[in-house]
Design a protein around this motif. Structure first.
Motif, PDB file in Angstrom:
ATOM      1  N   ALA A  80       0.841  -1.197   0.000  1.00 33.30           N
ATOM      2  CA  ALA A  80       0.000   0.000   0.000  1.00 33.30           C
ATOM      3  C   ALA A  80       0.871   1.240   0.000  1.00 33.30           C
ATOM      4  O   ALA A  80       1.991   1.240   0.529  1.00 33.30           O
ATOM      5  CB  ALA A  80      -0.928   0.012   1.211  1.00 33.30           C
ATOM      6  N   ARG A  81       0.340   2.292  -0.593  1.00 35.90           N
ATOM      7  CA  ARG A  81       0.984   3.613  -0.558  1.00 35.90           C
ATOM      8  C   ARG A  81      -0.035   4.653  -0.115  1.00 35.90           C
ATOM      9  O   ARG A  81      -1.149   4.680  -0.614  1.00 35.90           O
ATOM     10  CB  ARG A  81       1.536   4.009  -1.926  1.00 35.90           C
ATOM     11  N   ARG A  82       0.353   5.508   0.819  1.00 35.28           N
ATOM     12  CA  ARG A  82      -0.467   6.635   1.239  1.00 35.28           C
ATOM     13  C   ARG A  82       0.457   7.821   1.463  1.00 35.28           C
ATOM     14  O   ARG A  82       1.200   7.853   2.441  1.00 35.28           O
ATOM     15  CB  ARG A  82      -1.230   6.340   2.539  1.00 35.28           C
ATOM     16  N   GLY A  83       0.417   8.784   0.554  1.00 34.62           N
ATOM     17  CA  GLY A  83       1.304   9.930   0.685  1.00 34.62           C
ATOM     18  C   GLY A  83       2.749   9.480   0.704  1.00 34.62           C
ATOM     19  O   GLY A  83       3.188   8.695  -0.140  1.00 34.62           O
ATOM     20  N   PRO A  84       3.516   9.929   1.704  1.00 37.94           N
ATOM     21  CA  PRO A  84       4.937   9.546   1.749  1.00 37.94           C
ATOM     22  C   PRO A  84       5.171   8.153   2.311  1.00 37.94           C
ATOM     23  O   PRO A  84       6.303   7.678   2.330  1.00 37.94           O
ATOM     24  CB  PRO A  84       5.540  10.611   2.688  1.00 37.94           C
ATOM     25  N   THR A 260      -6.399  -0.937   0.864  1.00 42.25           N
ATOM     26  CA  THR A 260      -7.742  -0.778   0.306  1.00 42.25           C
ATOM     27  C   THR A 260      -7.697  -0.281  -1.134  1.00 42.25           C
ATOM     28  O   THR A 260      -8.331  -0.853  -2.029  1.00 42.25           O
ATOM     29  CB  THR A 260      -8.556   0.196   1.170  1.00 42.25           C
ATOM     30  N   ALA A 261      -6.967   0.800  -1.382  1.00 47.13           N
ATOM     31  CA  ALA A 261      -6.907   1.359  -2.733  1.00 47.13           C
ATOM     32  C   ALA A 261      -6.236   0.384  -3.690  1.00 47.13           C
ATOM     33  O   ALA A 261      -6.644   0.254  -4.847  1.00 47.13           O
ATOM     34  CB  ALA A 261      -6.165   2.695  -2.720  1.00 47.13           C
ATOM     35  N   GLU A 262      -5.205  -0.305  -3.200  1.00 45.18           N
ATOM     36  CA  GLU A 262      -4.488  -1.247  -4.059  1.00 45.18           C
ATOM     37  C   GLU A 262      -5.359  -2.458  -4.390  1.00 45.18           C
ATOM     38  O   GLU A 262      -5.321  -2.977  -5.513  1.00 45.18           O
ATOM     39  CB  GLU A 262      -3.193  -1.687  -3.373  1.00 45.18           C
ATOM     40  N   LEU A 268     -10.131  -3.913 -10.282  1.00 45.93           N
ATOM     41  CA  LEU A 268     -10.466  -3.309 -11.572  1.00 45.93           C
ATOM     42  C   LEU A 268      -9.661  -3.952 -12.701  1.00 45.93           C
ATOM     43  O   LEU A 268     -10.180  -4.186 -13.801  1.00 45.93           O
ATOM     44  CB  LEU A 268     -10.217  -1.799 -11.527  1.00 45.93           C
ATOM     45  N   LEU A 269      -8.395  -4.221 -12.421  1.00 42.24           N
ATOM     46  CA  LEU A 269      -7.575  -4.893 -13.435  1.00 42.24           C
ATOM     47  C   LEU A 269      -8.098  -6.298 -13.715  1.00 42.24           C
ATOM     48  O   LEU A 269      -8.142  -6.740 -14.872  1.00 42.24           O
ATOM     49  CB  LEU A 269      -6.121  -4.958 -12.974  1.00 42.24           C
TER      50      LEU A 269
END
Length: 420
Positions: A80-84, A260-262, A268-269
């Motif tokens: 996951a990535r969130r901001g930095p 969550t976003a990932e 979707l992919l």
């Protein structure tokens, strides 16, 4: 059961540099060590002693670029990535922020990496103390966040001479209930307890937990496939110690392997890459799951699109079928019909239902089946990148979708995308 524990700081170890003998330094600083003690050793001093440092510029964009490159090298996959903040799975199998790379308690021109093999490091420390006549257990600790709670805590990255779990399975509680799944991660608990006397700014990298009854492992336990190494045949008892590896959860049993976003992006992919199979497994589908899929896309289907149950044909082992049609027969209507059929296929896939799209004389036919039964998570191989992509099939025994008994599959005719 224990009558109580002592948690003792080991002070006076000093700064650690590559090549330092940690056993000598700890034993000198804590001549009071005794058999049965558990030494909780901060991973950072292990990394420093083993030379696991990366030289970087002291500041500026060059430092940021060097840190990004180091993170990429230490990463097996991004979770996951969130901001930095970047959460990754390391090559060890740990899921951590920034792969555990640390810039604290080290000069500004270096970054500290995790030990290459924390369990092996723990075994070496234990062997060093045993050579001095001390039978102690080792827990190598580091600080992590928690997926469901705010705040940080120390956990075990490596261990030797102590089981990873206190296994209560098969025991009976005071009410007569047999415990079925209770395995306490005792080396994580010890790591967290040790941090209470070590702190982050006090230069106390080692704590001793005294008074815990335990038996050193004498045979390898079930080691996670993500563990960095496995002992060779003929290894010594210490080499057969599984260490902290049993704590690692493999991809097949990890229900939260992505942020969550990932996870949404991966879904979707997957929807964009639905396969065009010609045969289906022939496993009955759950009519309620089909209905949920139809309901999920009802508001986004074209106003002239209808979805109705269709007769099941024997040509491809389908166990249910849907008929998707449009009242609009021009080019735009046909384009919309194809898009709507794919939306429905994606919704069905989200319910664990396989589909095959076939041309029909007045629309598109979707033949349906539940997936074939898959191995249990304990025996299923993990995905190659650690992130499972297959849909989880229903394990219930649903009935066939019979067009004569599934009128609810037809959508309410008062709104867009309704069946008529």
């Amino acid at each position: 059961m224990t009558d109580g524990l002592e948690i003792l700081p080991v002070r006076g170890i000093g700064d650690i540099t590559a090549g330092d003998d940690l056993v000598e330094l700890i034993a000198t600083a804590a001549p009071w060590l005794a058999d049965g003690d558990v030494l909780v050793v901060t991973s950072k001093i292990v990394s420093k002693a083993e030379g696991r440092l990366v030289e970087v510029p002291a500041d500026g964009p060059e430092r940021d670029a060097a840190r990004d490159a180091t993170l990429a090298a230490e990463t097996r996959r991004v979770v996951a990535r969130r901001g930095p903040t970047t959460i990754v799975q390391t090559h060890h199998g740990f899921v951590m922020a920034a792969a555990g790379i640390d810039a604290s308690n080290v000069d500004k021109t270096h970054l500290v990496l995790l030990p290459a093999d924390p369990d092996a490091s723990a075994r070496r420390l234990r062997a060093g103390f045993r050579a001095r006549g001390l039978d102690v257990a080792i827990v190598i600790s580091d600080t992590m966040g928690r997926a469901w709670r705010n705040g940080l805590t120390d956990v075990a990255l490596g261990a030797a001479g102590i089981p990873a779990f206190r296994d209560h399975r098969g025991e009976t509680d005071p009410y007569g209930n047999e415990l079925q799944i209770t395995q306490m991660a005792q080396i994580d608990e010890l790591a967290a307890a040790g941090e209470l006397v070590k702190g982050k700014c006090d230069q106390v990298p080692v704590a001793v937990v005294r008074g815990l009854p335990f038996t050193a492992p004498s045979a390898p336990a079930a080691v996670s496939p993500t563990a960095p190494s496995a002992p060779d045949a003929g290894s010594s008892a210490d080499d057969l110690d599984p260490g902290a590896a049993p704590l690692l959860r493999d991809a097949a049993s990890d229900m939260f392997s992505l942020g969550t976003a990932e996870a949404r992006a991966a879904g979707l992919l997957d929807a964009a890459r639905l396969p065009d199979a010609t045969r289906l497994p022939g496993v009955p589908v759950d009519p309620a799951a089909v209905q949920r899929a139809v309901d999920a896309v009802a508001e986004v289907l074209g106003r002239t699109t209808t979805v109705t149950p269709a007769d099941v044909l024997p040509h491809n082992d389908a166990t249910a079928a849907l008929h998707v049609t449009s009242l609009e027969r021009g080019p735009e209507g046909l384009m919309r019909l194809g898009a709507d059929a794919h939306r429905l296929r994606a919704a069905l896939a989200a319910e664990g239902i396989l589909s095959v799209a076939l041309p029909h004389e007045d629309g598109i036919r979707l033949d349906l089946s539940a997936p074939a039964l898959t191995p249990s998570p304990a025996s299923a191989p993990p995905a190659s990148d650690g992130a499972p992509t297959d849909l989880v099939p229903s394990t219930t025994a649903p009935t066939d979708l019979d067009p004569s008994t599934t009128a609810p599959t037809q959508l309410d005719s008062s709104g867009p995308g309704s069946a008529r």
